[in-house]
Enzyme design. Structure first.
Site, PDB file in Angstrom:
ATOM      1  N   ASN A  34       6.410  34.293  68.088  1.00 19.03           N
ATOM      2  CA  ASN A  34       5.633  34.753  69.240  1.00 19.03           C
ATOM      3  C   ASN A  34       5.775  36.246  69.553  1.00 19.03           C
ATOM      4  O   ASN A  34       4.874  36.831  70.132  1.00 19.03           O
ATOM      5  CB  ASN A  34       5.900  33.873  70.467  1.00 19.03           C
ATOM      6  CG  ASN A  34       7.327  33.950  70.936  1.00 19.03           C
ATOM      7  OD1 ASN A  34       8.225  34.295  70.159  1.00 19.03           O
ATOM      8  ND2 ASN A  34       7.552  33.651  72.185  1.00 19.03           N
ATOM      9  N   GLY A  81      14.360  30.818  69.080  1.00 28.73           N
ATOM     10  CA  GLY A  81      13.370  29.789  68.773  1.00 28.73           C
ATOM     11  C   GLY A  81      13.523  28.625  69.727  1.00 28.73           C
ATOM     12  O   GLY A  81      14.020  28.784  70.846  1.00 28.73           O
ATOM     13  N   SER A  82      13.140  27.448  69.270  1.00 26.87           N
ATOM     14  CA  SER A  82      13.123  26.305  70.183  1.00 26.87           C
ATOM     15  C   SER A  82      14.534  25.731  70.377  1.00 26.87           C
ATOM     16  O   SER A  82      15.402  25.868  69.517  1.00 26.87           O
ATOM     17  CB  SER A  82      12.163  25.242  69.660  1.00 26.87           C
ATOM     18  OG  SER A  82      12.486  24.928  68.328  1.00 26.87           O
ATOM     19  N   GLU A 123      18.913  32.171  71.620  1.00 25.24           N
ATOM     20  CA  GLU A 123      17.890  32.563  72.611  1.00 25.24           C
ATOM     21  C   GLU A 123      16.790  31.516  72.515  1.00 25.24           C
ATOM     22  O   GLU A 123      16.027  31.512  71.551  1.00 25.24           O
ATOM     23  CB  GLU A 123      17.313  33.944  72.266  1.00 25.24           C
ATOM     24  CG  GLU A 123      18.255  35.102  72.479  1.00 25.24           C
ATOM     25  CD  GLU A 123      18.421  35.469  73.947  1.00 25.24           C
ATOM     26  OE1 GLU A 123      17.772  34.843  74.812  1.00 25.24           O
ATOM     27  OE2 GLU A 123      19.210  36.378  74.219  1.00 25.24           O
ATOM     28  N   LEU A 124      16.701  30.628  73.511  1.00 28.65           N
ATOM     29  CA  LEU A 124      15.860  29.440  73.342  1.00 28.65           C
ATOM     30  C   LEU A 124      14.755  29.360  74.389  1.00 28.65           C
ATOM     31  O   LEU A 124      14.370  30.359  74.963  1.00 28.65           O
ATOM     32  CB  LEU A 124      16.769  28.209  73.338  1.00 28.65           C
ATOM     33  CG  LEU A 124      17.965  28.338  72.368  1.00 28.65           C
ATOM     34  CD1 LEU A 124      18.943  27.196  72.550  1.00 28.65           C
ATOM     35  CD2 LEU A 124      17.507  28.453  70.928  1.00 28.65           C
ATOM     36  N   CYS A 139       8.578  32.820  75.736  1.00 26.61           N
ATOM     37  CA  CYS A 139       9.649  31.955  76.214  1.00 26.61           C
ATOM     38  C   CYS A 139       9.776  32.023  77.731  1.00 26.61           C
ATOM     39  O   CYS A 139      10.385  31.152  78.329  1.00 26.61           O
ATOM     40  CB  CYS A 139      10.958  32.335  75.550  1.00 26.61           C
ATOM     41  SG  CYS A 139      11.149  34.096  75.410  1.00 26.61           S
ATOM     42  N   GLU A 178       8.915  22.658  77.875  1.00 26.01           N
ATOM     43  CA  GLU A 178       8.256  23.946  77.715  1.00 26.01           C
ATOM     44  C   GLU A 178       6.876  23.715  77.110  1.00 26.01           C
ATOM     45  O   GLU A 178       6.770  23.211  75.996  1.00 26.01           O
ATOM     46  CB  GLU A 178       9.119  24.795  76.781  1.00 26.01           C
ATOM     47  CG  GLU A 178       8.537  26.125  76.452  1.00 26.01           C
ATOM     48  CD  GLU A 178       9.457  26.923  75.515  1.00 26.01           C
ATOM     49  OE1 GLU A 178       9.948  26.354  74.526  1.00 26.01           O
ATOM     50  OE2 GLU A 178       9.668  28.102  75.797  1.00 26.01           O
TER      51      GLU A 178
HETATM   52  P1  NAP Z   1      10.923  27.310  66.139  1.00 28.60           P
HETATM   53  O1  NAP Z   1       9.974  26.326  65.596  1.00 28.60           O
HETATM   54  O2  NAP Z   1      12.229  26.836  66.636  1.00 28.60           O
HETATM   55  O3  NAP Z   1      11.124  28.386  65.001  1.00 28.60           O
HETATM   56  C1  NAP Z   1      11.937  29.518  65.167  1.00 28.60           C
HETATM   57  C2  NAP Z   1      12.502  29.931  63.840  1.00 28.60           C
HETATM   58  O4  NAP Z   1      13.414  28.921  63.383  1.00 28.60           O
HETATM   59  C3  NAP Z   1      11.461  30.077  62.741  1.00 28.60           C
HETATM   60  O5  NAP Z   1      11.820  31.148  61.903  1.00 28.60           O
HETATM   61  C4  NAP Z   1      11.578  28.761  62.013  1.00 28.60           C
HETATM   62  O6  NAP Z   1      11.155  28.838  60.680  1.00 28.60           O
HETATM   63  C5  NAP Z   1      13.065  28.526  62.100  1.00 28.60           C
HETATM   64  N1  NAP Z   1      13.485  27.125  61.917  1.00 28.60           N
HETATM   65  C6  NAP Z   1      12.805  25.988  62.163  1.00 28.60           C
HETATM   66  N2  NAP Z   1      13.529  24.909  61.836  1.00 28.60           N
HETATM   67  C7  NAP Z   1      14.715  25.351  61.368  1.00 28.60           C
HETATM   68  C8  NAP Z   1      15.908  24.726  60.887  1.00 28.60           C
HETATM   69  N3  NAP Z   1      16.028  23.408  60.822  1.00 28.60           N
HETATM   70  N4  NAP Z   1      16.925  25.521  60.498  1.00 28.60           N
HETATM   71  C9  NAP Z   1      16.835  26.852  60.569  1.00 28.60           C
HETATM   72  N5  NAP Z   1      15.746  27.498  61.009  1.00 28.60           N
HETATM   73  C10 NAP Z   1      14.694  26.761  61.423  1.00 28.60           C
HETATM   74  O7  NAP Z   1      10.271  28.142  67.302  1.00 28.60           O
HETATM   75  P2  NAP Z   1       8.843  28.875  67.325  1.00 28.60           P
HETATM   76  O8  NAP Z   1       7.786  27.837  67.502  1.00 28.60           O
HETATM   77  O9  NAP Z   1       8.692  29.863  66.241  1.00 28.60           O
HETATM   78  O10 NAP Z   1       9.016  29.724  68.649  1.00 28.60           O
HETATM   79  C11 NAP Z   1       8.841  29.173  69.888  1.00 28.60           C
HETATM   80  C12 NAP Z   1      10.151  28.877  70.591  1.00 28.60           C
HETATM   81  O11 NAP Z   1      10.977  30.021  70.622  1.00 28.60           O
HETATM   82  C13 NAP Z   1       9.943  28.490  72.019  1.00 28.60           C
HETATM   83  O12 NAP Z   1      10.780  27.416  72.355  1.00 28.60           O
HETATM   84  C14 NAP Z   1      10.338  29.742  72.772  1.00 28.60           C
HETATM   85  O13 NAP Z   1      10.734  29.517  74.086  1.00 28.60           O
HETATM   86  C15 NAP Z   1      11.458  30.245  71.954  1.00 28.60           C
HETATM   87  N6  NAP Z   1      11.654  31.671  72.213  1.00 28.60           N
HETATM   88  C16 NAP Z   1      12.788  32.075  72.875  1.00 28.60           C
HETATM   89  C17 NAP Z   1      12.983  33.424  73.149  1.00 28.60           C
HETATM   90  C18 NAP Z   1      14.188  33.927  73.852  1.00 28.60           C
HETATM   91  O14 NAP Z   1      14.486  35.098  73.710  1.00 28.60           O
HETATM   92  N7  NAP Z   1      14.910  33.117  74.587  1.00 28.60           N
HETATM   93  C19 NAP Z   1      12.023  34.339  72.741  1.00 28.60           C
HETATM   94  C20 NAP Z   1      10.890  33.876  72.088  1.00 28.60           C
HETATM   95  C21 NAP Z   1      10.732  32.549  71.813  1.00 28.60           C
HETATM   96  P3  NAP Z   1       9.676  28.347  60.248  1.00 28.60           P
HETATM   97  O15 NAP Z   1       8.737  29.259  60.917  1.00 28.60           O
HETATM   98  O16 NAP Z   1       9.687  28.534  58.776  1.00 28.60           O
HETATM   99  O17 NAP Z   1       9.528  26.932  60.681  1.00 28.60           O
END
Ligand code: NAP
Length: 434
Positions: free
Chosen positions: A112, A188-189, A208-209, A242, A337
């Site tokens: 994002n 990420g999530s 950071e979730l 997020c 979320e």
């Molecule tokens: P995501 O699906 O969790 O993916 C984040 C990253 O993790 C991607 O690079 C993804 O790779 C990787 N990933 C997925 N499964 C994994 C596993 N089993 N082991 C290791 N890495 C893995 O999240 P997203 O949809 O990209 O982003 C949205 C989420 O991020 C939301 O929940 C949002 O709130 C959170 N977020 C938090 C912050 C903060 O600073 N707190 C900032 C921005 C976003 P792939 O793309 O290859 O699946």
């Protein structure tokens, strides 16, 4: 194979430390290149993430700021003197701490903010003297590769940054299992993040979730300001931040007045092609996200929620900005979320009721309050269990030098170059007998 080779390269690089002034120089140069290539890079973000160009431009400027602050940290990172004669045991000794790089950082970033959230991993790691193996989100690898190119052009020697694009769980597995990776920095999530941490108990795992971002609008608030800021911040980048505003709590006696101002502003947002200058709200990231968001809206309406505007697809992955009333914390659109262009409206009697509602999910990243009363603002700041509380600003606000991060299921660290460099450093105490 590739991930292991990247770790090998990072290990070789770190055998010869880069002095702080060189690290700072590289960071400053990258900030400069981001400035020079600003509009071109914004277009890359818009095209790969579907982020409206206006918001992509802001992201590039913020990445410049992230690199600039990291350069400052590189130059001033230092330990401290320990007052040894403060105890009998220490008398006659001098002691101080050295800040050492923690080691190789395994970084995993989301789609994002494909540039600035990668910057928040790369720039402080380099400032702290750590080599990085980065896995960007599969949907958005281009901005990350571009940053790697800029760091290389700025003089980063080989091995210090290794970007791997590929299957998440495999790469994640290697980063978790390889002992040479001393820190994992994940954005990420929530579920993916906490699982990673469970599997790597001996590493530093910085998380950071997600969030379900609440904001409280008190009866004494400036309603025009609140309505304007919340209309923009509930829907920018189609709610895929997020800290996108997701739950609006209105004090009962101003609820109607607020909604009269809010709904027209939401309906005035321009929904469409993210590469057009006028667009406010673009598409969600993929068809799966669109279908999930629509299902959640349906579930909520089946449970009694009412659609006050939006609630349907304009075209393709463009969901109309959606406002839901008559909601409760049992509904997914409140409890979880949404990560889409959906905001919920609920009302309350007293500030303490509102604080209970705001605190009523498993998340705790940021929350906000609009009020003209100083005691109310401070009471909320004390009682909202979040990593950050905004007053008379949408809780979607972030500047890159802030300590940014969550409590509860939202995470366990604070990002922001000054904070991240500390997390990525180890203190070593040096004791000298005089
Ligand atoms: P995501 O699906 O969790 O993916 C984040 C990253 O993790 C991607 O690079 C993804 O790779 C990787 N990933 C997925 N499964 C994994 C596993 N089993 N082991 C290791 N890495 C893995 O999240 P997203 O949809 O990209 O982003 C949205 C989420 O991020 C939301 O929940 C949002 O709130 C959170 N977020 C938090 C912050 C903060 O600073 N707190 C900032 C921005 C976003 P792939 O793309 O290859 O699946």
């Amino acid at each position: 194979g590739e991930t292991r080779r990247a770790i090998d390269a990072a290990e070789r690089a770190m055998r010869e430390p880069l002095p702080a002034h060189k690290r700072a120089e590289i960071l400053v140069k990258v900030a400069g290149s981001l400035g020079r290539r600003h509009d071109e890079i914004a277009r890359v973000i818009a095209e790969e993430a579907g982020k409206p160009l206006k918001q992509a431009k802001v992201e590039v400027s913020r990445a410049m700021s992230t690199y600039t602050f990291a350069a400052v940290e590189a130059r001033k990172l230092a330990g401290e003197v320990v007052p040894m004669d403060a105890s009998q045991a220490g008398e006659g000794k001098l002691a101080f701490t050295l800040l050492q790089p923690v080691g190789i950082v395994g970084a995993i970033s989301p789609f994002n903010f494909p540039l600035n959230l990668v910057a928040h991993k790369l720039a402080p790691s380099l400032a702290a003297g750590c080599a990085v193996v980065l896995k960007p989100a599969s949907q958005t690898p281009l901005s990350a590769l571009l940053l790697a190119e800029l760091e290389t052009e700025a003089g980063l020697p080989p091995g210090w940054l290794n970007v791997i694009v590929g299957p998440a769980s495999e790469i994640g597995d290697v980063l978790v299992k390889d002992d040479r990776v001393r820190a994992i920095s994940f954005t990420g999530s929530s579920d993916v993040g906490w699982r990673l941490r469970e599997r790597a108990p001996r590493k530093k795992v910085l998380l950071e979730l997600g969030n379900s971002t609440p904001v409280i609008v008190q009866g004494d608030a400036d309603l025009d300001v609140a309505a304007e800021k919340l209309a923009v911040n509930s829907f920018s980048f189609a709610g895929q931040s997020c800290i996108s505003t997701q739950r609006i709590y209105l004090q009962k006696w101003i609820a109607d007045d607020f909604m009269e101002r809010f709904i027209p502003k939401v309906e005035a947002l321009v929904v469409g092609d993210p590469t057009e200058e006028a667009t406010d709200v673009g598409p969600v990231v993929d068809d799966g996200a669109r279908d999930r968001i629509l299902t959640w809206i349906d579930e909520a309406t089946n449970e009694g929620a009412t659609i006050l505007t939006g609630g349907s697809v304009l075209e393709g992955r463009l969901i109309r900005p959606t406002v839901l009333g008559n909601v409760n914390l049992g509904m997914k659109v409140c409890r979880e979320e949404v990560f889409g262009p959906v905001v919920t409206i609920d009302s309350y009697e007293s500030l303490d009721d509102a604080i209970l509602l705001a605190n009523g999910t498993r998340y705790g990243l940021q929350a906000g309050i609009f009020t003209e009363s100083l005691p109310s603002a401070l009471r909320a700041a004390q009682r909202l269990r979040f990593g950050g509380v905004t007053v008379n600003e949408a809780p979607t606000f972030r500047a890159d030098q802030m300590p940014y991060g969550g409590v509860k299921d939202s995470g366990n660290t604070r990002e922001g170059p000054a904070y991240t460099v500390r997390e990525l450093s180890e203190e070593r105490v040096v004791v000298v007998d005089l």
